[in-house]
Design an enzyme around this catalytic site. Structure first.
Site, PDB file in Angstrom:
ATOM      1  CB  SER A 104      -0.933   0.008   1.218  1.00  0.00           C
ATOM      2  OG  SER A 104      -0.203   0.110   2.425  1.00  0.00           O
ATOM      3  CE  LYS A 174      -2.725   2.370   4.942  1.00  0.00           C
ATOM      4  NZ  LYS A 174      -2.598   1.484   3.771  1.00  0.00           N
TER       5      LYS A 174
END
Length: 320
Positions: A104, A174
């Site tokens: 990701s 993230k």
């Protein structure tokens, strides 16, 4: 005085032989002859002895005790214990290693990378800034359905003290896009906007991805980030279940600042991917109020623990 013979005769003996020539006294240096075998007394496994500290000084001069250094193998368990304690403290308060389990964050981070996370600056009230890559605890079951690791006892112990990345903690990594008070929006294929300013994300968004995903599950959005929260997105936009796709949870896709473990500052492994993780220049443009991110410590727990042991070893040697 110990084994030292006294060369002077008593006064009474001097009166008894008065009138006769005095015999020369035996030199003090000849009255106290020492060797490596008889210079001291054995005390268990330690031999102590007295010796002159300067050439020409006699037995009355200053003396010191010679001590046998403790065996390295006897000290090794102590040093290992100190290193483990230091590693645990460093993991708790300074820096911790994490493993990247998914794609990701490509191409910034690859699956299998090990990153070092700065845990020190949050202790001094520092909060995440836009553009930083952060590790945070799962805020509201974002990892539902993800496979759970099953480490053995050794892996669990090494993870606990910080010598291995944790395999059991439910943490995510993230990039921070918005902080408290920001308005973040994305329409069509982009660009992504923060407080009305378009971001140039070509330096970190996965090649071939668009800044926004064209779908009705969260790829199109406009949100205002509450104080005490952050809005996060993966660099691989079309392969990241981030804030966009968790807007139906308790926090509406926001991550509480209190759940942030720290900022990822360095890719530590593999060796051919050693690199730091700076804040992209686009977050420094006027109107975003971005502040330069503070660099965190970039030392692996095991390396810092070994560095911490060195002064302890030197101190113990001096004491002996």
């Amino acid at each position: 005085m110990g084994d030292v013979a006294v060369g002077a005769r008593s006064g009474h003996d001097g009166e008894e032989h008065r009138g006769r020539p005095a015999q020369s006294a035996v030199p003090a240096a000849d009255s106290a002859v020492t060797s490596g075998n008889d210079s001291g007394a054995a005390e268990g496994d330690r031999v102590t002895g007295e010796y002159s500290t300067a050439e020409g000084e006699g037995p009355g001069g200053p003396a010191r005790t010679a001590k046998k250094q403790r065996s390295f193998w006897k000290e090794l368990p102590i040093l290992i214990g100190i290193a483990l304690v230091l590693a645990l403290l460093i993991k708790t308060f300074l820096v911790q290693a994490f493993s990247i389990p998914s794609d990701s964050m490509q191409n910034t981070l690859q699956q299998g990378d090990r990153v070092l996370v700065d845990k020190l600056t949050p202790w001094f009230g520092s909060e995440p800034e836009r553009g930083e890559v952060v590790v945070f605890h799962d805020p509201d079951n974002w990892l539902a359905g993800e496979p759970t690791a099953d480490p053995n006892a050794l892996q669990t112990f090494l993870s606990w003290i910080g010598l291995m990345p944790s395999a059991e903690e439910k943490d995510l990594i993230k990039r921070v896009v918005g902080v408290g008070g920001d308005t973040v929006e994305c329409k069509g294929t982009g660009p992504l906007k923060v407080n009305g300013k378009a971001l140039d994300e070509r330096s970190y968004v996965y090649a071939g991805n668009t800044p926004c995903s064209v779908d009705d599950q969260g790829g199109q959005f406009k949100v205002k980030v509450p104080e005490g929260y952050i809005w996060v997105m993966g660099d691989h936009r079309q392969n990241s279940r981030d804030s966009r796709y968790n807007q139906s949870d308790e926090h509406h896709g926001m991550v509480p600042v209190k759940d942030v473990v720290g900022r990822a500052v360095v890719i530590a492994w593999p060796i051919n991917r050693w690199d730091n993780l700076p804040v992209p220049d686009t977050f420094d443009q006027a109107g975003l109020n971005a502040q330069p991110a503070a660099a965190g410590p970039a030392v692996a727990p095991q390396g810092a623990a070994l560095l911490g042991v060195v002064p302890v070893v030197l101190w113990r040697r001096r004491k002996q």
